[in-house]
Structure formats: C-alpha cells, structure tokens
Design an enzyme around this catalytic site. Structure first.
Site, short mmCIF file in Angstrom:
data_model
loop_
_atom_site.label_atom_id
_atom_site.label_comp_id
_atom_site.label_asym_id
_atom_site.label_seq_id
_atom_site.Cartn_x
_atom_site.Cartn_y
_atom_site.Cartn_z
N CYS A 150 -15.05 -25.91 9.57
CA CYS A 150 -13.79 -25.26 9.17
C CYS A 150 -12.65 -26.28 9.12
O CYS A 150 -12.53 -27.15 9.97
CB CYS A 150 -13.45 -24.14 10.14
SG CYS A 150 -11.96 -23.25 9.68
N HIS A 173 -7.48 -19.01 12.08
CA HIS A 173 -8.85 -19.38 11.75
C HIS A 173 -9.54 -18.31 10.90
O HIS A 173 -10.17 -18.61 9.88
CB HIS A 173 -9.67 -19.63 13.01
CG HIS A 173 -11.15 -19.72 12.72
ND1 HIS A 173 -11.73 -20.86 12.22
CD2 HIS A 173 -12.14 -18.79 12.80
CE1 HIS A 173 -13.01 -20.62 12.00
NE2 HIS A 173 -13.30 -19.38 12.35
N GLN A 218 -11.27 7.21 -6.62
CA GLN A 218 -11.87 7.85 -5.45
C GLN A 218 -13.20 8.48 -5.85
O GLN A 218 -13.77 8.11 -6.87
CB GLN A 218 -10.90 8.90 -4.89
CG GLN A 218 -9.68 8.31 -4.18
CD GLN A 218 -10.02 7.67 -2.84
OE1 GLN A 218 -11.12 7.84 -2.31
NE2 GLN A 218 -9.07 6.93 -2.27
N ASP A 271 -2.56 8.14 -2.99
CA ASP A 271 -3.83 8.85 -3.18
C ASP A 271 -4.23 9.58 -1.91
O ASP A 271 -3.62 9.39 -0.86
CB ASP A 271 -4.94 7.86 -3.55
CG ASP A 271 -5.23 6.88 -2.42
OD1 ASP A 271 -4.31 6.58 -1.64
OD2 ASP A 271 -6.39 6.41 -2.33
N CYS A 286 -9.37 -25.37 9.10
CA CYS A 286 -8.11 -24.71 9.45
C CYS A 286 -7.39 -25.46 10.57
O CYS A 286 -7.96 -26.30 11.27
CB CYS A 286 -8.35 -23.26 9.88
SG CYS A 286 -8.89 -23.06 11.59
N ASP A 345 -8.41 -6.85 0.64
CA ASP A 345 -7.48 -6.99 1.76
C ASP A 345 -8.18 -6.41 2.97
O ASP A 345 -9.07 -5.56 2.82
CB ASP A 345 -6.19 -6.21 1.52
CG ASP A 345 -6.37 -4.74 1.83
OD1 ASP A 345 -6.96 -4.04 0.98
OD2 ASP A 345 -5.99 -4.29 2.92
N ASP A 357 0.85 -1.17 0.00
CA ASP A 357 0.00 0.00 0.00
C ASP A 357 0.90 1.23 0.00
O ASP A 357 2.02 1.20 0.48
CB ASP A 357 -0.93 -0.01 1.22
CG ASP A 357 -1.95 1.11 1.15
OD1 ASP A 357 -2.22 1.56 0.02
OD2 ASP A 357 -2.46 1.53 2.19
N SER A 358 0.36 2.33 -0.53
CA SER A 358 1.20 3.49 -0.80
C SER A 358 1.49 4.37 0.40
O SER A 358 2.39 5.20 0.37
CB SER A 358 0.51 4.35 -1.85
OG SER A 358 -0.71 4.84 -1.32
N GLY A 359 0.70 4.21 1.45
CA GLY A 359 0.82 5.13 2.58
C GLY A 359 -0.29 6.16 2.59
O GLY A 359 -0.44 6.93 3.53
N GLY A 360 -1.09 6.18 1.53
CA GLY A 360 -2.18 7.14 1.45
C GLY A 360 -3.18 6.98 2.58
O GLY A 360 -3.66 7.96 3.15
N PHE A 361 -3.47 5.74 2.90
CA PHE A 361 -4.45 5.50 3.97
C PHE A 361 -3.89 5.89 5.33
O PHE A 361 -4.63 6.32 6.21
CB PHE A 361 -4.87 4.03 3.98
CG PHE A 361 -6.00 3.75 4.93
CD1 PHE A 361 -7.29 4.09 4.59
CD2 PHE A 361 -5.76 3.16 6.17
CE1 PHE A 361 -8.34 3.84 5.47
CE2 PHE A 361 -6.81 2.91 7.05
CZ PHE A 361 -8.10 3.25 6.70
N CYS A 374 -9.07 -25.11 14.07
CA CYS A 374 -10.28 -25.90 14.29
C CYS A 374 -9.98 -27.40 14.31
O CYS A 374 -10.73 -28.17 14.93
CB CYS A 374 -11.32 -25.57 13.22
SG CYS A 374 -12.07 -23.95 13.49
N GLY A 421 -11.31 4.67 -0.72
CA GLY A 421 -12.23 5.57 -0.06
C GLY A 421 -13.49 4.92 0.47
O GLY A 421 -14.47 5.60 0.76
#
Length: 375
Positions: free
Chosen positions: A306, A337, A191, A149, A308, A268, A93-97, A311, A218
RNA sequence: GCGGCGUUGGUGAAGUGGUUAACACGCUGGUUUGUGGCACCAGUAUGCAUGAGUUCGAUCCUCAUACGCCGCC
C-alpha cells in the site's frame, strides 16, 4: 454545464467500462470509489488527506445537512463546496436511505405525498417529500443531486415492491419538475428489489424521464451476494451507455469488482471509514482486525503493497495501540488507509479494463483476498 | 503476645447449605455496504486463601494454619 460522462472503453470480455466524468469541479476517471462525508465531512479527515489518497467525488447527505446546519445556512455560506472548503465534485444523497435506516425498527409513515418520520436528534416530527429533498439539494449546490426514492428493506412481497417502484417513479417525476439548479446534475434511481421484471420496468421508466445519470438503489439491504449481483445486472441492463451508472452504498472490495464487471461506474460506501473506527483494515490478504493480539508488536505496515500515508509512516503495533486505547488518531489512520485501498482498487480496475484482463485481475485479487482455497 | 475484621476470575466486586458463582471493566474473537460517528454480538472462575471437620450435600457452618488491615499490651 451539469456533468458529462464520456465512455472511453468497454472491456472485451465483460460489461466493465472505463470513462471520465466531466464536472464543474474537474474531470475524473471511472470506475471510481466515492468516500462518504455524510455531514459535510468525511469523518475525521481533512481535504488534503482525501486528495493525497486520490479521492475524486465525495458524498454528502441531504437529510443530515437539512437538520444541521440547515440548507439556508449552507446557501448563505456560499454553498457546500465553499462551506466545507472542498473544490472537487460533491454528490448529495436525497435522504431516501435515511428513511429506510432511521425508521428501520420503528413505524414510518410513507404516503404518496412523502415520508413522515422523527428526527434522530430531538425526536421532532419531520416530513420529507421529493420536492423538499430536491429543493434542499438545490440550495446545497452539490454537483450531483439524487432523486428522492423509497428504499424498501429485504425481503418485501412482490406486491409491495411493485407499488413502491411505481411510487418512486412518481417521486422521481415530481423531483425533476422542481429541480432548478442549472449547475447541478440530477440522477434517477432504479429500484425493484430482487424481482427481475420490476427492475426492468423501473429501469426503463426511469430512463424515460431522462436523468443526467442513473443509480441502482435498494441493494445491500440484507440480501445475499448472488441476489445483490443479480439486482445489479437486472438494474443495469436497460441503462443508456452514455450516462453514469452509480451503485449506491456498495463498497466491499469484492462487491466493487463484481459491480465494475457488470458495468458500474461509481460507488460510495461508509464501510472504509466505519470499519476503520472499529479497528479494521482492508488488505490484499483480506480484512484484518487491528484489535487482534497478534499485532501487539508487529512493526510492519498494514499492507506492504500500500502506498497510503498510513502505511508509509506507521506500524500495525502502533495503530493497534491507538485503537485499543481509544485514541482518535487510530481511526483516522485506518480511514486514510481503507479509503486509499478502495481508490487504488478502482485505479487498478481501470488499468485492467484498458488491458482487457479484468477477469484475470478478479481471479488474482480473490486468490489473495479470500485465501488460496477458494475459486 | 492478645482481640476484632477480612481473604471469591486479569481487576473491582455481588452472592447462596443443594441443578449452569451475578454484574462491571479488562481480555480474546467476530460483525459492520446510499453512516442514528465513537457501536453491536459472542466467549472468557469445573472455581470461592490452605488443611481438616459437621452434613446426604459446603464457596457459604465449625476448628486450625497462612496472609492482610485495625486496635490493645
């Protein structure tokens, strides 16, 4: 090669797509859920544990790796894959968030040039620009880099959002210009908030810049669900069919289903690992809280259906004990899980798309997940 | 046997002659969506050892009883 998206099938009744993403680190089917490993680690999990639960691409974060250990350290250690010993694809991720979340309650200084904000570690003044973000991601050598962004909160005025969309477009252009890692794909971000015409504009203009994939940004910033689904529809409508569509930050099971139905390929989210550390687990019958007293002597697994590791090996009673005593194994087991739950959900969605029965699948899932009284 | 001190929720405790008994932990729920990891929010003693008295009113004052700790014979 950067990456390639192969659309293999669109579901008959919806926009849902089945396809594959080819990368330098393997080919993976979509729809896909990507676990988040902000600081070059999916919190508390080893790579074997991630692979055992069928993880494909994982995320990492430019902002956090910029501060520690620094992009040059990672570059000198052979790039992010070698550094963290992960031989499957990585998206950064770019760091925008982070600009949005770090400065949520404080003053942030967004200018045309970039964003001034303070380090969450030592308070020092930082300045992140589109060029800087891409330059760092080039050094990290992830498979997919994201454009830098602006992710405005919800709600903002139409006027602000319009300006923000324009600025994000200019930033996307600047980032693309300096992007120079031949093995790394670069995605653009749509956006526009809840404004249909701004989403359309953002979408069309971003596509003109010709990125390797597109994401819808966004969302999940405070809006209600119908608004969020509308944002997805408005954001996806004008995206090319032969490129990956990525809905950023969304990972509630229902939201994943709704996203897939609207044509999203990859997701994600921090949710599975964050709620795990707070003692909660996704199950077919809805989200449960392992802190609840009723699980004190419950020897059943979290979810009978499940497959996993957690479980297959541990009871709710034991995990509740670990969680209430603060033992770190509890959060680990629940993370395993929850990640498996979302990955398995996307596996089932792929099957549903192949069988053209995704609406039926949604109905069945919701009946169990939300209880019999709804829908 | 005599004297002193103490007895507040699940726990550690604060406090006042007068509307809702502080705080912390625990406990019981909830929240969490491109992660400022291990957080946040809400609820949780109609009750202040027991009995009697003083008072318009007592958890707070007085007396008795029970229990606990300390000292003396």
């Amino acid at each position: 090669m950067k990456i390639r998206y192969n659309l293999l099938k669109t579901e008959k009744n919806t926009q849902a797509r089945f396809g594959t993403i080819q990368t330098n680190h393997g080919t993976y089917e979509t729809p896909m859920f990507m676990p988040v490993g902000t600081r070059a680690t999916v919190k508390s999990l080893s790579k074997e544990e991630l692979k055992d639960e069928h993880a494909g691409i994982i995320l990492s974060n430019t902002y956090h790796l910029w501060l520690r250990p620094g992009p040059d350290v990672i570059k000198n250690c052979g790039g992010l894959h070698k550094f963290m010993s992960w031989d499957q694809p990585i998206l950064t991720d770019s760091g925008g968030f982070q600009v949005f979340s770090l400065a949520k309650n404080k003053r942030k200084d967004i200018t045309e040039e970039g964003v001034h904000f303070k380090s969450h570690i030592d308070g020092q003044n930082l300045f992140l620009t589109p060029e800087k973000s891409i330059e760092i991601q080039n050094k990290l050598d992830s498979d997919i880099a994201m454009s830098f962004d602006e992710c405005p909160p919800y709600p903002v005025t139409y006027e602000y959002m319009k300006k923000s969309v324009e600025r994000t477009l200019r930033w996307a252009k600047r980032g693309k210009k300096v992007h120079n890692n031949p093995n790394q794909a670069l995605f653009g971000i749509v956006q526009g908030g809840e404004f249909t015409d701004l989403r359309e504009y953002s979408c069309k203009e971003t596509v003109k810049l010709d990125f390797d994939g597109y994401s819808i940004g966004g969302t999940s910033v405070g809006e209600d669900k119908p608004t969020m689904y509308k944002m997805v529809e408005d954001g996806i409508r004008y995206l090319p069919k032969d490129k990956v569509r990525y809905l950023m930050g969304v990972g509630d099971p229902i939201d994943i289903i709704e996203g897939v139905i609207r044509g999203v390929d990859i997701f994600d989210c921090v949710l599975p690992t964050r709620i795990a550390r707070h003692g909660q687990a996704f199950t077919r019958g809805g989200k449960i809280n392992l802190n609840n007293a009723k699980y004190k002597e419950d020897l059943n697994p979290i979810d009978n259906s499940c497959d996993c590791y957690t479980c297959k090996n541990y009871s709710k009673a034991y995990i509740r004990h670990l969680i209430t005593t603060g033992e770190t194994l509890g959060g680990r087991l629940l993370s395993i899980h929850n990640i498996r739950f979302l990955i398995k959900l996307t596996e089932e969605l792929r099957e549903a798309i192949k069988n053209d029965n995704i609406l039926e699948y949604r109905k069945e899932f919701l009946t169990k997940y939300e209880g019999k009284q709804k829908k």
